[in-house]
Design a protein around this motif. Structure first.
Motif, mmCIF file in Angstrom:
data_model
loop_
_atom_site.group_PDB
_atom_site.id
_atom_site.type_symbol
_atom_site.label_atom_id
_atom_site.label_comp_id
_atom_site.label_asym_id
_atom_site.label_seq_id
_atom_site.Cartn_x
_atom_site.Cartn_y
_atom_site.Cartn_z
ATOM 1 N N HIS A 11 0.861 -1.183 0.000
ATOM 2 C CA HIS A 11 0.000 0.000 0.000
ATOM 3 C C HIS A 11 0.897 1.231 0.000
ATOM 4 O O HIS A 11 1.829 1.317 0.769
ATOM 5 N N HIS A 14 0.417 5.943 3.540
ATOM 6 C CA HIS A 14 -0.711 6.865 3.388
ATOM 7 C C HIS A 14 -0.317 8.293 3.696
ATOM 8 O O HIS A 14 -1.023 9.217 3.349
ATOM 9 N N GLN A 17 -0.161 9.686 0.553
ATOM 10 C CA GLN A 17 -1.491 9.889 -0.031
ATOM 11 C C GLN A 17 -2.075 11.231 0.411
ATOM 12 O O GLN A 17 -3.011 11.724 -0.157
ATOM 13 N N ILE A 24 -5.802 9.240 -2.043
ATOM 14 C CA ILE A 24 -5.763 8.352 -3.209
ATOM 15 C C ILE A 24 -5.582 6.919 -2.717
ATOM 16 O O ILE A 24 -4.611 6.615 -2.020
ATOM 17 N N GLU A 25 -6.546 6.060 -3.044
ATOM 18 C CA GLU A 25 -6.503 4.665 -2.580
ATOM 19 C C GLU A 25 -5.869 3.783 -3.656
ATOM 20 O O GLU A 25 -6.447 3.575 -4.734
ATOM 21 N N ARG A 26 -4.669 3.291 -3.363
ATOM 22 C CA ARG A 26 -4.000 2.371 -4.309
ATOM 23 C C ARG A 26 -3.735 1.069 -3.570
ATOM 24 O O ARG A 26 -3.510 1.066 -2.365
ATOM 25 N N SER A 27 -3.770 -0.076 -4.284
ATOM 26 C CA SER A 27 -3.461 -1.351 -3.635
ATOM 27 C C SER A 27 -3.052 -2.361 -4.699
ATOM 28 O O SER A 27 -3.548 -2.323 -5.823
ATOM 29 N N GLN A 33 -5.407 0.974 -11.029
ATOM 30 C CA GLN A 33 -6.525 1.908 -10.823
ATOM 31 C C GLN A 33 -6.443 2.442 -9.405
ATOM 32 O O GLN A 33 -5.810 1.849 -8.542
ATOM 33 N N ALA A 34 -7.110 3.591 -9.181
ATOM 34 C CA ALA A 34 -7.089 4.174 -7.824
ATOM 35 C C ALA A 34 -8.353 4.998 -7.648
ATOM 36 O O ALA A 34 -8.795 5.676 -8.571
ATOM 37 N N GLN A 35 -8.916 4.915 -6.460
ATOM 38 C CA GLN A 35 -10.095 5.723 -6.120
ATOM 39 C C GLN A 35 -9.597 6.951 -5.354
ATOM 40 O O GLN A 35 -8.700 6.816 -4.517
ATOM 41 N N SER A 36 -10.143 8.117 -5.667
ATOM 42 C CA SER A 36 -9.729 9.323 -4.922
ATOM 43 C C SER A 36 -10.945 9.986 -4.293
ATOM 44 O O SER A 36 -12.009 10.047 -4.911
ATOM 45 N N PRO A 244 -13.595 -0.672 -4.528
ATOM 46 C CA PRO A 244 -13.073 -0.791 -5.897
ATOM 47 C C PRO A 244 -14.008 -1.615 -6.784
ATOM 48 O O PRO A 244 -14.459 -2.675 -6.384
#
Ligand code: SAM
Length: 302
Positions: A11, A14, A17, A24-27, A33-36, A244
């Motif tokens: 991860h 953060h 982030q 910004i959520e990355r995994s 892809q990433a959710q912000s 996601p």
């Protein structure tokens, strides 16, 4: 790679982030892809003995809980997940009196289980007491139910707790984070065998089972494993914008053979129905109807 640095690898740290007013959520669990979410104010940010814990007020989704860089709940859409992971198994059981919730430290699942008058006792087995304390402070509309006299909290590993409580529960709900970090053990075969043993004869369990858009390589073996242990296994899902893929599913397993696992045995009365914003008897059945690409992968497709 040791677990700590692997966590760093898995991860984005953060703190990085937070370098703008966007989270910004990355995994590695959803590469490419990433959710912000836009941040209005960071409310809490500390590392517990188990994970990074971040709470922030977002611009458009209310207060948000993040664990190890992954969104767990947002005020705006949490109901879509909490209602379905709870009411699918609970209304599939004729009279659930003793319920176990593994994970679920934000309290949302407990809030929904408490709506069933037949419930006499709920055990919450949450590994990280800091999650509970933080949610009581910043997400009281989820955590309020944790003070109910029917709720008993055990701050322990869920897999270990299960092994010590055979034939004890009518319904078990595994509201876990993703299989990276402390929740990894909750996605392994021994855990599902312990779930089976901890259930009473007519028992039903419901486990967070990721997204058909992103995790088919995890869901298919998970369901295959469950099918070797339980009499009846099915996958159902909910729609939730901040997870996601905008969708997350559940592995619903019955200890006894159930032709009708996809039909509710009980239905919410008017009072309970008025408290709901997602679950209803019709969507109970609809949630098991999968799009063809998932049906081919996850069911015996005829
Ligand atoms: N709804 C979220 C989701 O679908 O990802 C899960 C929310 S809930 C906050 C997840 C909880 O599982 C966390 O509080 C975490 O501490 C807990 N947890 C992770 N591993 C655990 C374990 N082995 N035993 C008990 N609780 C665990």
């Amino acid at each position: 790679m040791d677990s700590d640095s692997s966590n760093q690898q898995l991860h984005l740290n953060h703190h990085e982030q937070l370098n703008t007013n966007w989270f910004i959520e990355r995994s590695v669990l959803w590469p490419g892809q990433a959710q912000s979410l836009q941040i209005e104010q960071v409310l809490f940010s500390e590392k517990s003995d188990f994970q990074d814990i971040l709470v922030f007020k977002s611009k458009t989704y209310g207060t948000v809980l993040v664990l190890d860089g992954v969104i767990q709940v947002t005020e705006r859409d949490e109901f879509a997940y909490q209602e379905m992971i709870v009411h699918l198994p609970m209304f599939s059981h004729h009279c659930p009196e003793r319920v176990l919730v593994i994970g679920g430290g934000d309290g949302g699942v407990i809030r929904e289980v408490l709506k069933h008058d037949c419930v006499r006792e709920i055990v919450l087995c949450e590994i990280d007491s800091m999650v509970v304390d933080v949610c009581k402070t910043y997400l009281p509309q989820l955590a309020a139910g944790l003070e109910d006299p029917r709720v008993k909290i055990e701050y322990r590993d869920g897999a270990e707790y299960l092994r010590q409580h055979p034939q004890s529960f009518d319904v078990i709900i595994t509201d876990s984070s993703d299989p990276v970090g402390p929740a990894d053990v909750l996605f392994q075969r021994p855990f599902y065998e312990s779930l089976y043993t901890a259930l009473k004869p007519e028992g039903i369990c419901c486990c967070q089972a990721e997204s058909i858009w992103l995790h088919m390589d995890l869901i298919r073996p998970l369901l295959d494993t469950c099918r070797k242990i339980f009499a009846t296994v099915s996958y159902a899902y909910t729609m939730i914008p901040t997870y996601p893929g905008g969708q997350i599913g559940f592995a619903i397993c019955s200890k006894s053979a159930r032709e009708d696992i996809r039909k509710p045995l009980r239905k919410p009365d008017t009072t309970l129905l008025q408290t709901l914003k997602y679950y209803c008897p019709e969507i109970h059945q609809a949630a098991f109807v999968l799009p063809l690409f998932a049906k081919r992968e996850l069911e015996d497709y005829s």
